[in-house]
Scaffold this motif. Sequence first.
Motif, PDB file in Angstrom:
ATOM      1  N   VAL A 245     -44.647  24.873 -59.088  1.00  0.00           N
ATOM      2  CA  VAL A 245     -45.885  24.061 -58.535  1.00  0.00           C
ATOM      3  C   VAL A 245     -46.827  24.152 -59.738  1.00  0.00           C
ATOM      4  O   VAL A 245     -47.583  25.010 -60.513  1.00  0.00           O
ATOM      5  N   GLY A 246     -47.128  22.931 -60.162  1.00  0.00           N
ATOM      6  CA  GLY A 246     -47.854  22.810 -61.524  1.00  0.00           C
ATOM      7  C   GLY A 246     -49.332  22.066 -61.046  1.00  0.00           C
ATOM      8  O   GLY A 246     -49.523  21.976 -59.806  1.00  0.00           O
ATOM      9  N   LEU A 247     -49.984  21.547 -61.953  1.00  0.00           N
ATOM     10  CA  LEU A 247     -51.503  20.837 -61.849  1.00  0.00           C
ATOM     11  C   LEU A 247     -51.302  19.781 -60.699  1.00  0.00           C
ATOM     12  O   LEU A 247     -51.924  19.324 -59.870  1.00  0.00           O
ATOM     13  N   TRP A 248     -50.139  18.808 -60.920  1.00  0.00           N
ATOM     14  CA  TRP A 248     -50.017  17.605 -60.191  1.00  0.00           C
ATOM     15  C   TRP A 248     -49.575  18.029 -58.786  1.00  0.00           C
ATOM     16  O   TRP A 248     -50.397  17.418 -57.770  1.00  0.00           O
ATOM     17  N   THR A 249     -48.672  19.051 -58.485  1.00  0.00           N
ATOM     18  CA  THR A 249     -48.332  19.179 -57.073  1.00  0.00           C
ATOM     19  C   THR A 249     -49.647  20.054 -56.549  1.00  0.00           C
ATOM     20  O   THR A 249     -50.128  19.692 -55.437  1.00  0.00           O
ATOM     21  N   ALA A 250     -50.331  20.724 -57.022  1.00  0.00           N
ATOM     22  CA  ALA A 250     -51.454  21.312 -56.346  1.00  0.00           C
ATOM     23  C   ALA A 250     -52.599  20.673 -56.055  1.00  0.00           C
ATOM     24  O   ALA A 250     -53.204  20.752 -55.179  1.00  0.00           O
ATOM     25  N   ALA A 251     -52.828  19.545 -56.980  1.00  0.00           N
ATOM     26  CA  ALA A 251     -53.829  18.552 -56.558  1.00  0.00           C
ATOM     27  C   ALA A 251     -53.207  17.694 -55.675  1.00  0.00           C
ATOM     28  O   ALA A 251     -54.114  17.483 -54.519  1.00  0.00           O
ATOM     29  N   GLU A 252     -51.966  17.370 -55.251  1.00  0.00           N
ATOM     30  CA  GLU A 252     -51.633  16.505 -54.251  1.00  0.00           C
ATOM     31  C   GLU A 252     -51.722  17.566 -52.689  1.00  0.00           C
ATOM     32  O   GLU A 252     -52.024  16.591 -51.967  1.00  0.00           O
ATOM     33  N   VAL A 253     -51.788  18.453 -52.886  1.00  0.00           N
ATOM     34  CA  VAL A 253     -51.908  19.220 -51.778  1.00  0.00           C
ATOM     35  C   VAL A 253     -53.408  19.508 -51.232  1.00  0.00           C
ATOM     36  O   VAL A 253     -53.553  19.251 -50.371  1.00  0.00           O
ATOM     37  N   THR A 263     -60.266  17.319 -57.595  1.00  0.00           N
ATOM     38  CA  THR A 263     -59.009  17.965 -58.381  1.00  0.00           C
ATOM     39  C   THR A 263     -58.304  16.441 -58.494  1.00  0.00           C
ATOM     40  O   THR A 263     -58.014  15.848 -57.626  1.00  0.00           O
ATOM     41  N   VAL A 264     -57.681  16.121 -59.816  1.00  0.00           N
ATOM     42  CA  VAL A 264     -57.209  14.870 -60.163  1.00  0.00           C
ATOM     43  C   VAL A 264     -55.839  15.430 -60.355  1.00  0.00           C
ATOM     44  O   VAL A 264     -55.389  16.300 -60.713  1.00  0.00           O
ATOM     45  N   SER A 265     -54.884  14.184 -60.012  1.00  0.00           N
ATOM     46  CA  SER A 265     -53.376  14.437 -60.078  1.00  0.00           C
ATOM     47  C   SER A 265     -52.961  14.450 -61.489  1.00  0.00           C
ATOM     48  O   SER A 265     -52.331  13.302 -61.790  1.00  0.00           O
ATOM     49  N   VAL A 303     -63.410   9.096 -56.807  1.00  0.00           N
ATOM     50  CA  VAL A 303     -63.418   7.859 -57.591  1.00  0.00           C
ATOM     51  C   VAL A 303     -62.303   7.103 -57.682  1.00  0.00           C
ATOM     52  O   VAL A 303     -61.985   5.915 -57.862  1.00  0.00           O
ATOM     53  N   VAL A 304     -60.855   7.977 -58.035  1.00  0.00           N
ATOM     54  CA  VAL A 304     -59.855   7.704 -57.910  1.00  0.00           C
ATOM     55  C   VAL A 304     -59.308   6.772 -56.652  1.00  0.00           C
ATOM     56  O   VAL A 304     -58.795   5.933 -56.703  1.00  0.00           O
ATOM     57  N   ARG A 305     -59.579   7.482 -55.482  1.00  0.00           N
ATOM     58  CA  ARG A 305     -59.334   6.922 -54.356  1.00  0.00           C
ATOM     59  C   ARG A 305     -60.066   5.456 -54.104  1.00  0.00           C
ATOM     60  O   ARG A 305     -59.425   4.424 -53.559  1.00  0.00           O
TER      61      ARG A 305
END
Length: 329
Positions: A245-253, A263-265, A303-305
């Motif tokens: 589990v890295g930064l991307w996965t943690a953010a998506e969760v 938190t950004v993906s 902002v991303v959304r």
Amino acid sequence: MSVAIPEAERELALPEPADLGATLTFLRRGRGDPTMLTADGPAAWQEVWRAQRTPEGPATLRLRVIEGPPTAAARLHVAAWGPGAAWSLARAGELLGEGDDWSALDARLAARAAEGDPAAAALQRVRRRTRGLRLTRSHLVLEAAVAAVLEQKVTGVEARRAWRQLVRQHGERAPGPAPEGLTVMPDAEGWRSIPDHDWHRAGVGPQRMATIRRVAAVAPALQRTLALGRGGPQAVAAFRSIPGVGLWTAAEVLQRSHGDPDTVSVGDAHLPHVIGTWFTGDRTDDAGMLTLLAPYAGDRHRVVRLITSLGVEAPRFGAKATIEDHRAR
């Protein structure tokens, strides 16, 4: 199969109208997701059926708009069945974005636009057009984590296919008078006990399979991270302590289960290019994306959304990802 229990229900009045499609699509893993069903056509989000694996057991949740269109629903009738019905009803408001406060971002955009920042002015216009967009807080950490791991380093088509196949094969029929095909995903032990050959047939390789098993093994501890609030460094660290589990996965969760506004993906194949194209007209990398979003710290995911709600895409010059089918090997 779950046994239906008497219906539990409530009327939910939202503080601000919510766009059900814009809010809940973030939880749906493709149009064929067996855990969430809507009607077809213009009234698709007038009624939503959702199957949930809650800490108290499976539940079926039905959300029906009773005031306003699905794009600006103000009052809904919420009904639930199954052992997790009361748990689901108690959190239905946050599922639809209750408690998601955009006021600080609105003030920041107004101030920056007044100073002549064209990007902030453009984001203000997007915000006015998407007032019903809310950040969901599902409270369902295992659901978000399994789906996110399935999406690691594969195409969306592959990930959605794997989710659909594994949930249908190893989940259970949603309790109560649920529509045909509505399915509750497996519980933590169910995910851990899926045999290797079923993962293989679903196109999931050994690394993602092992990560999901590790996540499922500590599911109760991950569920407790909800007590930390809507995300943040401590919650990110808790997820990143799990191998795979890295930064991307943690953010998506955290974006889905906790309603994390910031938190950004990082590590996404396309998101930096989308954000770079929006702000500058040019592609960028993760570092460039974080620099562009830095003025909105605390609200970066919001902002991303806003940007991704427009369907903005960056030009893709690299080789197109190939969908590989390992199931017959």
